[in-house]
Design a protein around this motif. Structure first.
Motif, mmCIF file in Angstrom:
data_model
loop_
_atom_site.group_PDB
_atom_site.id
_atom_site.type_symbol
_atom_site.label_atom_id
_atom_site.label_comp_id
_atom_site.label_asym_id
_atom_site.label_seq_id
_atom_site.Cartn_x
_atom_site.Cartn_y
_atom_site.Cartn_z
ATOM 1 N N HIS A 260 40.694 17.715 83.080
ATOM 2 C CA HIS A 260 40.999 18.984 83.729
ATOM 3 C C HIS A 260 39.765 19.886 83.782
ATOM 4 C CE1 HIS A 260 45.286 18.985 84.670
ATOM 5 N NE2 HIS A 260 45.433 18.176 83.638
ATOM 6 N N GLY A 261 38.882 19.778 82.784
ATOM 7 C CA GLY A 261 37.636 20.532 82.854
ATOM 8 C C GLY A 261 36.789 20.101 84.024
ATOM 9 N N ILE A 262 36.702 18.783 84.234
ATOM 10 C CA ILE A 262 35.955 18.274 85.391
ATOM 11 C C ILE A 262 36.639 18.687 86.689
ATOM 12 C CG2 ILE A 262 35.214 16.170 86.573
ATOM 13 C CD1 ILE A 262 34.932 14.849 83.848
ATOM 14 N N GLY A 263 37.979 18.625 86.703
ATOM 15 C CA GLY A 263 38.700 19.029 87.905
ATOM 16 C C GLY A 263 38.500 20.492 88.241
ATOM 17 N N ASP A 264 38.487 21.362 87.214
ATOM 18 C CA ASP A 264 38.257 22.787 87.462
ATOM 19 C C ASP A 264 36.858 23.043 88.005
ATOM 20 O OD1 ASP A 264 40.800 23.277 86.576
ATOM 21 O OD2 ASP A 264 40.211 23.793 84.534
ATOM 22 N N ARG A 265 35.882 22.301 87.495
ATOM 23 C CA ARG A 265 34.507 22.482 87.997
ATOM 24 C C ARG A 265 34.402 22.018 89.446
ATOM 25 N NH1 ARG A 265 33.529 20.355 82.752
ATOM 26 N NH2 ARG A 265 32.647 21.906 81.329
ATOM 27 N N VAL A 266 35.078 20.923 89.762
ATOM 28 C CA VAL A 266 35.035 20.431 91.150
ATOM 29 C C VAL A 266 35.701 21.430 92.088
ATOM 30 C CG1 VAL A 266 35.863 18.620 92.691
ATOM 31 C CG2 VAL A 266 34.920 18.017 90.463
ATOM 32 N N LYS A 267 36.837 21.996 91.664
ATOM 33 C CA LYS A 267 37.509 22.987 92.498
ATOM 34 C C LYS A 267 36.652 24.229 92.684
ATOM 35 C CE LYS A 267 42.230 21.609 91.303
ATOM 36 N NZ LYS A 267 43.482 22.021 90.621
ATOM 37 N N ALA A 268 35.985 24.661 91.584
ATOM 38 C CA ALA A 268 35.115 25.824 91.691
ATOM 39 C C ALA A 268 33.944 25.557 92.626
ATOM 40 C CB ALA A 268 34.605 26.219 90.312
ATOM 41 N N LEU A 269 33.454 24.319 92.617
ATOM 42 C CA LEU A 269 32.341 23.962 93.488
ATOM 43 C C LEU A 269 32.780 23.885 94.952
ATOM 44 C CD1 LEU A 269 29.348 23.076 93.652
ATOM 45 C CD2 LEU A 269 30.137 20.721 93.337
ATOM 46 N N LEU A 270 33.990 23.388 95.188
ATOM 47 C CA LEU A 270 34.451 23.222 96.559
ATOM 48 C C LEU A 270 34.958 24.522 97.170
ATOM 49 C CD1 LEU A 270 36.369 19.823 96.296
ATOM 50 C CD2 LEU A 270 34.094 20.221 97.224
ATOM 51 N N TYR A 271 35.690 25.291 96.372
ATOM 52 C CA TYR A 271 36.316 26.499 96.903
ATOM 53 C C TYR A 271 35.574 27.778 96.547
ATOM 54 C CZ TYR A 271 40.141 23.221 97.586
ATOM 55 O OH TYR A 271 40.893 22.140 97.951
ATOM 56 N N GLY A 272 34.548 27.666 95.719
ATOM 57 C CA GLY A 272 33.747 28.831 95.391
ATOM 58 C C GLY A 272 34.408 29.805 94.456
ATOM 59 N N LYS A 273 35.420 29.360 93.691
ATOM 60 C CA LYS A 273 36.071 30.233 92.723
ATOM 61 C C LYS A 273 36.568 29.395 91.573
ATOM 62 C CE LYS A 273 40.501 29.956 95.127
ATOM 63 N NZ LYS A 273 41.606 30.717 95.713
ATOM 64 N N ALA A 274 36.685 30.009 90.436
ATOM 65 C CA ALA A 274 37.120 29.320 89.237
ATOM 66 C C ALA A 274 38.616 29.118 89.279
ATOM 67 C CB ALA A 274 36.721 30.105 87.980
#
Length: 290
Positions: A260-274
């Protein structure tokens, strides 16, 4: 054509006329060839246009298994130097066992894939299914360890036990992940959620695993008539349940946080928000009628 009873010795064969000449003695087989008695095969068997010599034998299962006998034969044949054009193929029961093991290995992979698909559809995500399926390799480790410790060969029943484990051992992981997701929805962080889930589901997980082990133990001991046939299956299930249950309580929570930590980082990278453990933002009430 000559009757078979005419030929009683090599001299009879030498007298067989080949070519009749007018006015002269016929040319006989003994004039153009040497006829003698030698050792040779009664019949010739060919496979793919190549000659084959079959050596058959039976295995006394009370003394050794087919796999053990095959391993011993292969170890001795490894020291044999064969001329060019010669080869050795081990067939019979061992060939059937090898083919069956290949098919069962494919079935195990298919079972794991189907479990993953079902979980992915239910969660509408791939992160939680990946976390849940980490219990499967842990169970396979337990199967390998217990089979080696008990001296049980990797037979078809053992593979069937591994197929059963692919659907059994994920239950504990599902309980942990499901409860952790519930705590996350209540506003807890993922670390707090997985710790609370482990504390809340420890006793049910131990109870369900213990009852499964107790129910499988008589079959694992080979009690009763015909118990030896399915004993490898029960041993595989017992070893896989023990290992997966013990390691699931430690490995799955860590995997949950990592994935889930990796998933949150990927989402933050793709969508520009945490996303994930971000704290909720308080909204100020609207002022009316002042």
């Amino acid at each position: 054509f000559f009757p078979r009873g005419r030929f009683q010795s090599t001299a009879d064969l030498q007298d067989v006329p080949l070519v009749a000449t007018r006015g002269a003695a016929p040319i006989r087989l003994g004039d153009v060839a040497n006829v003698r008695t030698i050792l040779g095969p009664n019949g010739i068997t060919r496979v793919n246009q190549s000659r084959q010599v079959q050596i058959n034998g039976d295995v006394i299962t009370e003394v050794a298994t087919v796999g053990a006998v095959t391993d011993s034969i292969r170890a001795r044949l490894a020291e044999l130097e064969l001329p060019d054009g010669y080869g050795i193929i081990i067939g019979g029961e061992q060939e059937a066992i090898d083919e069956s093991n290949k098919q069962l290995a494919l079935v195990i992979a298919l079972a794991i894939f189907l479990v993953f698909v079902v979980l992915a559809v239910q969660y509408e995500s791939v992160t939680n299914p990946i976390v849940i399926l980490t219990a499967v390799p842990l169970a396979m480790m337990g199967v390998i360890v217990i089979l080696l410790l008990t001296g049980t060969p990797f037979s078809a029943p053992a593979y069937l036990g591994m197929i059963m484990l692919a659907g059994i051992v994920v239950n504990n992981s599902i309980l942990l992940v499901e409860f952790a997701e519930g705590f996350v929805e209540e506003g807890h962080t993922r670390v707090e959620s997985i710790v609370k889930a482990g504390s809340a589901r420890l006793r049910p997980i131990m109870m369900t695993t213990f009852t499964s082990l107790v129910g499988t133990l008589p079959l694992a001991l080979g009690l009763g008539e015909g118990g030896e046939l399915m004993r490898p299956l029960a041993i595989a299930v017992v070893g896989g349940l023990m290992m997966s249950t013990f390691l699931t309580l430690f490995v799955v929570p860590c995997t949950y946080l990592i994935v889930h930590g990796i998933g949150d980082r990927v989402k933050a990278l793709l969508y520009g928000k945490a996303s994930g453990d971000s704290a909720p933002v308080a909204e100020s009430p609207l002022e009316t009628g002042r």
